[in-house]
Each structure stands twice: as structure tokens, then as C-alpha cells.
Design a protein around this motif. Sequence first.
Motif, PDB file in Angstrom:
ATOM      1  N   LYS A  18       2.548 -12.056   0.007  1.00 41.39           N
ATOM      2  CA  LYS A  18       1.806 -13.300   0.174  1.00 41.39           C
ATOM      3  C   LYS A  18       2.623 -14.359   0.911  1.00 41.39           C
ATOM      4  O   LYS A  18       2.138 -15.459   1.168  1.00 41.39           O
ATOM      5  N   ASP A  75       4.066  -6.204  -3.546  1.00 39.89           N
ATOM      6  CA  ASP A  75       2.662  -6.421  -3.904  1.00 39.89           C
ATOM      7  C   ASP A  75       2.479  -7.683  -4.747  1.00 39.89           C
ATOM      8  O   ASP A  75       1.498  -8.416  -4.568  1.00 39.89           O
ATOM      9  N   ASN A  76       3.434  -7.932  -5.645  1.00 45.19           N
ATOM     10  CA  ASN A  76       3.272  -9.052  -6.581  1.00 45.19           C
ATOM     11  C   ASN A  76       3.647 -10.407  -5.989  1.00 45.19           C
ATOM     12  O   ASN A  76       3.151 -11.439  -6.444  1.00 45.19           O
ATOM     13  N   TYR A  77       4.510 -10.413  -4.983  1.00 45.58           N
ATOM     14  CA  TYR A  77       5.021 -11.699  -4.505  1.00 45.58           C
ATOM     15  C   TYR A  77       5.179 -11.780  -2.980  1.00 45.58           C
ATOM     16  O   TYR A  77       4.525 -12.591  -2.324  1.00 45.58           O
ATOM     17  N   LYS A 115       6.720  -2.821  -5.762  1.00 52.95           N
ATOM     18  CA  LYS A 115       6.176  -3.672  -6.829  1.00 52.95           C
ATOM     19  C   LYS A 115       6.350  -5.145  -6.498  1.00 52.95           C
ATOM     20  O   LYS A 115       5.386  -5.929  -6.581  1.00 52.95           O
ATOM     21  N   ASP A 116       7.575  -5.559  -6.126  1.00 53.41           N
ATOM     22  CA  ASP A 116       7.819  -6.965  -5.797  1.00 53.41           C
ATOM     23  C   ASP A 116       7.072  -7.369  -4.534  1.00 53.41           C
ATOM     24  O   ASP A 116       6.661  -8.533  -4.394  1.00 53.41           O
TER      25      ASP A 116
END
Length: 340
Positions: free
Chosen positions: A133, A128-130, A125-126
Motif C-alpha cells: 500500500k 500484503d499487510n503493509y 506477508k509484510d
Amino acid sequence: MTKLISVNECDVQDAHSNLDQIELYSTKRAKLDNERDPKTGKLTRPWHFEVVPGFFKQDDEETDDATFDFIDEHFGLKLESWKDVIEKVKELNANAKKNEEYKLIFFARHGQGFHNMGVELVGLKDWDNYWSKKCGMTLEDGTKFTWGPDPKLSPLGRKQVSAVHEAVEAEIKRGMPLPTKFFSSPFTRSASTLVITWKDLLICKDGDKEAESKLLGERMHPLVKEDLRETIGLHMCDKRAKKSDFLKVFKQWGFTVEDGFPEEDIYHKDEWREPLSEQSLRADNFLQFLYENYPNDSTVYTASHAGEIRAFITALGHRQFTIPTAGLIPIVVKGTRAED
């Protein structure tokens, strides 16, 4: 399977998520059936592809992809022997119509990269979200590692692929057919996987005696294709290096790049992620290239990525199947060419 290689949450998501994209791919692909090159008037995608079942356990619905041991299971061999595979593919081609062609294609995933380490450290989750990138991280003990652009294999990843190398040698002794063409993603992790897997078998370095490529007595020259790259966009680990930097490492191993391969990564976008339906069209495009240009090569090896193998599986209509880091899946593929 060696304890070095196992399926994790991210692997399962890569293989089984976005099921709506499968039907969308079929719709998009059907719309291209009659598309023609404006210069030549020929069909742009004349080939249609399907899996020939019965050769490997991975296409059997009863095979559990979460626990499947591709090394202990001889890469999934379902027939009595590799000799049977060779003879049956040869027979299929001998009896094929003039517009039909059969190939055994090995779809290999790279070993663990530093980006895969990142996912395991922070959670999916972390990631993909942060973190996907970003280009890397610093651990609490001060250790720094990077995954973008173009991450390398981690130490574990190199060990994983070395285990696959040993498995390949063992299967060759059992009669596994040798690939006569090699293709690679333009990412370091996949090209490194190809080198380690086939080093001193069919791949050797400049200056080494070609006889040391001890199976054929000559070097194979992998062709780098953009169509084999991982899902495009958003994630920094999926932005490739410059062509010149890639060739500094891999040209000495006999790698060549396709015509028109640009110096910079012109496809990566920071705010967009390629959907599976589009990536599957890209996988289909590679298969079009393969079947159109290499009619006499019935055994082929590709080095790519989890997302890209998922795209091939979608394009071929194969059942969804999880591939761990350093895993591979062999598939016998029938190509049927439409008349121009």
C-alpha cells in the motif's frame, strides 16, 4: 532455464491460491451467456473458449510448474517441431465450423519490477499487510526505490527479459510462428518487456529503418488494452501512470492505445482488490475482443502480469500453472461463437 529466472513463493501464490474463485467465475460467466447489448440487441459475450491440449507441456498434469524450464523446454513445445504446431493450427482452422476459430496465444509476464524486489526484501506477508500500500522504501544503506504507481523493470528484470529475447530468437530459428498482432498491458513493466523481447525483430523505434525490424520488414504496433492490466486496486504497484506519461515513452516504439483510454487511472481503488473471478471476466472480455476483431490472426502475443495470466488460465479452463517473472506460456485456444 537461465538462472536469472526462477519461481518464488509469490509466483506460486499468484498461480494456485483462491481456488474457490474458479467455480465462482464459471457461475458469473454463465449468467452472461444471454446478456445482450441494449442498443444493438447482439450478445455481449458470444464467444466461448477452451484449451486445445497436446501442443505444449504446460497443459500436461505431469509437468511440474515449480521446476519447469520454459527456455530449455523450447517454451513447452510438446510436438516434434514448431512446423507441426503451425500446420496443426492451420488444419484446425481449415476444418473448423463457420463459428469456430483457433489461435496460438503467447501469454508473457513482465520481467522483475521494483515491486517484485520489494516483495523479496520484506516477505510476502509484510508485503500484503503493509508495504504493497506504500509507494516505495528506503534501505538501511540509504538506497531508495519506488514501485508505485506503475513501477519500472528492475536491472534484474531487464536482464531476465534480455534472456527471453535471446530465447525468442533461438525459437524463431527453429521455426516458431511469428505473432501478427501484439497487445500490451498499460503498465510500464509489461510494455518494456514487450519492447525488449521483440526489439529489432518485430518492434523498432521511430526513426529506425523499418527494414531493421528484420523478420517482416515492417513494424508491429502493439495495442494497449486496459483488460490486460494486473489485478486492480489496493496495491500501489498496480495503479497505472497517466496515459500521456506512458505514451511519452512508448509511442516512439509504435504503441497505440485503445479507443476511450482515459488519461487517469479511473479503475484503481485504495481500499478494494479485484477478486480473481472478476479479473477472469476481464480476461474473457479481452478474448471476446480478440476473436471478434482479428479473425485472420492465428498467432498473437500478449504482455501482461502474473495475476492476469492466472485470470486467462481460469477463463480458458487451463490447469493452474506458475509463471515466473519474465516467463511465458503459449496456449492453443479454440473459440466457438454462439449465434446472435
